[in-house]
Write a protein that holds these residues in place. Structure first.
Motif, PDB file in Angstrom:
ATOM      1  N   ARG A 104       6.888 -44.293  23.099  1.00  0.00           N
ATOM      2  CA  ARG A 104       6.314 -44.365  24.499  1.00  0.00           C
ATOM      3  C   ARG A 104       7.143 -44.332  25.455  1.00  0.00           C
ATOM      4  N   LEU A 105       8.580 -44.334  25.093  1.00  0.00           N
ATOM      5  CA  LEU A 105       9.563 -44.282  26.209  1.00  0.00           C
ATOM      6  C   LEU A 105       9.532 -42.643  26.362  1.00  0.00           C
ATOM      7  N   ARG A 106       9.470 -41.828  25.515  1.00  0.00           N
ATOM      8  CA  ARG A 106       9.552 -40.510  25.624  1.00  0.00           C
ATOM      9  C   ARG A 106       8.402 -39.913  26.380  1.00  0.00           C
ATOM     10  N   ASN A 107       7.174 -40.489  26.366  1.00  0.00           N
ATOM     11  CA  ASN A 107       5.807 -40.275  26.907  1.00  0.00           C
ATOM     12  C   ASN A 107       5.923 -40.657  28.204  1.00  0.00           C
ATOM     13  N   ALA A 108       6.524 -41.741  28.447  1.00  0.00           N
ATOM     14  CA  ALA A 108       6.897 -42.100  30.006  1.00  0.00           C
ATOM     15  C   ALA A 108       7.722 -41.542  31.034  1.00  0.00           C
ATOM     16  N   TYR A 109       8.793 -41.208  30.323  1.00  0.00           N
ATOM     17  CA  TYR A 109       9.923 -40.506  30.875  1.00  0.00           C
ATOM     18  C   TYR A 109      10.285 -39.501  30.778  1.00  0.00           C
ATOM     19  N   SER A 135      -5.666 -39.966  29.729  1.00  0.00           N
ATOM     20  CA  SER A 135      -5.258 -39.882  28.132  1.00  0.00           C
ATOM     21  C   SER A 135      -4.023 -40.400  27.765  1.00  0.00           C
ATOM     22  N   ARG A 136      -3.165 -40.243  28.365  1.00  0.00           N
ATOM     23  CA  ARG A 136      -1.822 -40.695  28.297  1.00  0.00           C
ATOM     24  C   ARG A 136      -1.858 -42.258  28.382  1.00  0.00           C
ATOM     25  N   THR A 137      -2.335 -42.947  29.247  1.00  0.00           N
ATOM     26  CA  THR A 137      -2.527 -44.294  29.250  1.00  0.00           C
ATOM     27  C   THR A 137      -3.241 -44.798  28.366  1.00  0.00           C
ATOM     28  N   ALA A 138      -4.494 -44.018  27.965  1.00  0.00           N
ATOM     29  CA  ALA A 138      -5.223 -44.524  26.542  1.00  0.00           C
ATOM     30  C   ALA A 138      -4.366 -44.599  25.483  1.00  0.00           C
ATOM     31  N   LEU A 139      -3.365 -43.526  25.239  1.00  0.00           N
ATOM     32  CA  LEU A 139      -2.725 -43.384  24.122  1.00  0.00           C
ATOM     33  C   LEU A 139      -1.600 -44.620  24.295  1.00  0.00           C
ATOM     34  N   MET A 140      -1.003 -44.859  25.224  1.00  0.00           N
ATOM     35  CA  MET A 140       0.161 -45.966  25.295  1.00  0.00           C
ATOM     36  C   MET A 140      -0.627 -47.161  25.039  1.00  0.00           C
ATOM     37  N   GLU A 141      -1.991 -47.378  25.636  1.00  0.00           N
ATOM     38  CA  GLU A 141      -2.745 -48.502  24.971  1.00  0.00           C
ATOM     39  C   GLU A 141      -2.910 -48.875  23.603  1.00  0.00           C
ATOM     40  N   ALA A 142      -3.271 -47.631  23.015  1.00  0.00           N
ATOM     41  CA  ALA A 142      -3.478 -47.721  21.529  1.00  0.00           C
ATOM     42  C   ALA A 142      -2.212 -47.928  20.750  1.00  0.00           C
ATOM     43  N   GLU A 143      -1.102 -47.350  21.116  1.00  0.00           N
ATOM     44  CA  GLU A 143       0.166 -47.497  20.602  1.00  0.00           C
ATOM     45  C   GLU A 143       0.788 -49.180  20.642  1.00  0.00           C
ATOM     46  N   VAL A 144       0.352 -49.535  21.781  1.00  0.00           N
ATOM     47  CA  VAL A 144       0.648 -51.003  22.191  1.00  0.00           C
ATOM     48  C   VAL A 144      -0.245 -52.115  21.098  1.00  0.00           C
ATOM     49  N   ARG A 145      -1.409 -51.746  20.871  1.00  0.00           N
ATOM     50  CA  ARG A 145      -2.214 -52.396  19.917  1.00  0.00           C
ATOM     51  C   ARG A 145      -1.528 -51.900  18.511  1.00  0.00           C
ATOM     52  N   ALA A 146      -1.271 -50.907  18.155  1.00  0.00           N
ATOM     53  CA  ALA A 146      -0.759 -50.590  16.795  1.00  0.00           C
ATOM     54  C   ALA A 146       0.759 -51.865  16.622  1.00  0.00           C
TER      55      ALA A 146
END
Length: 376
Positions: free
Chosen positions: A340-345, A162-173
């Motif tokens: 995305r930084l907070r989500n990753a780290y 889910s986290r990966t999918a969210l990050m991919e959606a954020e990159v698309r945005a």
């Protein structure tokens, strides 16, 4: 005085209970990496022998909701019975015991099967099956405990997905926010060199193609700092083609941090913001000059990246709103990059912005050199 060193002798540490606890935790740790990939034939095969060791039973199996994915130990010929038994399991199913069919092989140790559901976010995803001569109360409890632990690992795998999918959606945005203004201006600058300096126009066109190819690539939530900085340099080359000597660029990059993995498109938007909001108004003037500095330093276990401009600066309250994701703020993905930084780290690694009207802006990014689940 000469003291003699006594030879070191290996001794057992702790009680038998301590050693048993260590063995259990160690065995569980061997099964965890495969289960964190989700419930598939490959992950079931790799984890199951460790689960069977945990249970100490003649056989064990992992299933999805339809079929046996992997079987460890004896009694594989009971797989068809297991598949019949799991056919009517529901999301709220409880552990069940099934008497195994009589075997032609009189030496088969599987007399009963314990089927413990695997549930992720209240949804049945499969089952842990244990085969033994009899389904004792202690065996049922052990099967339930191991199944609950397996379910927990699968839930973590689901959260990772889910986290990966969210990050991919954020990159698309974020891609959707890449400034059309920049694209039009870049193409305009390239066009201006077609007649006067065709070689320069050709080089800039190749840089523009590489910039857009990187920005719109379709694989990976992470990249290396080196790759991100190459894209940043292409962006700045295109902006310098438009502004000429009025846009100064200073890069100070420690070579040892270039391989560090970072979220894709986490530096480039900061640079675009610096040019677009910090410098563009001043360097658009005939006598205007602006400078952007990008530094990347090795700081022990972390890499520190700073993007600084000497431009107009900004009201800190507006920056806070942009970081909070306020869509009315005209910034290129500042809140997106921060999230995305907070989500990753973790929350300790969000953007730090230092700015004030007329004082320029500095944005600081801190990323661990090594972090679980982060790789380019």
């Amino acid at each position: 005085m000469i003291s003699r060193l006594r030879p070191w002798r290996r001794t057992h540490l702790g009680t038998e209970a301590d050693r048993a606890t260590f063995r259990t935790l160690h065995t569980a740790s061997l099964a965890a990496p495969a289960l964190r990939e989700g419930l598939t034939e490959a992950s079931a095969e790799r984890s199951l022998r460790h689960l069977r060791t945990l249970l100490g039973t003649p056989s064990a199996a992992l299933t999805d909701t339809d079929r046996v994915l992997a079987w460890a130990g004896l009694g594989h010929h009971h797989a068809a019975e297991v598949e019949r038994a799991i056919a009517d399991l529901t999301d709220d199913a409880s552990t069940r015991m099934v008497r195994a069919d009589a075997c032609e092989d009189g030496g088969c140790p599987v007399g009963e099967l314990v089927i413990s559901p695997l549930v992720v976010e209240e949804v049945l995803v499969g089952s842990l099956v244990v085969g033994a001569p009899t389904a004792t109360g202690s065996l049922v409890r052990a099967a339930n405990e191991v199944a609950a632990w397996v379910s927990g690992q699968l839930e973590l795998a689901s959260l990772d997905d889910s986290r990966t999918a969210l990050m991919e959606a954020e990159v698309r945005a974020l891609r959707a926010q890449i400034s059309p203004h920049f694209i039009y201006n870049s193409l305009g600058a390239i066009a201006s060199f077609v007649r006067t300096d065709p070689d320069r126009a050709r080089e800039l066109l190749l840089e523009f193609a590489d910039f857009t190819r990187y920005s719109f690539r379709s694989h990976g939530a992470y990249t290396t700092l080196a790759e991100e900085l190459r894209s940043v340099e292409r962006y700045l080359l295109l902006e310098q083609a438009r502004f000429g000597d009025r846009l100064k660029v200073v890069l100070k990059i420690a070579p040892e941090v270039l391989p560090v993995a970072i979220p894709f498109l986490c530096i480039q938007p900061l640079v675009e913001n610096a040019v677009r909001h910090g410098l563009e108004a001043s360097v658009d003037k005939a006598d205007g000059v602006g400078q952007i500095s990008i530094t990347a330093r090795d700081l022990g276990q972390e890499c520190v990246i700073e993007v600084e401009d000497d431009g107009a600066g900004e009201d800190p309250e507006r920056v806070r709103r942009a970081l909070a994701g306020d869509a009315t703020m005209d910034s290129v993905g500042l809140g997106n990059v921060d999230a995305r930084l907070r989500n990753a780290y973790g929350d300790d690694h969000g953007l730090v912005v230092e700015t004030a009207p007329g004082a320029g802006t500095k944005v600081v990014v801190r990323v661990p050199k090594f972090a679980p689940g982060v790789h380019a």
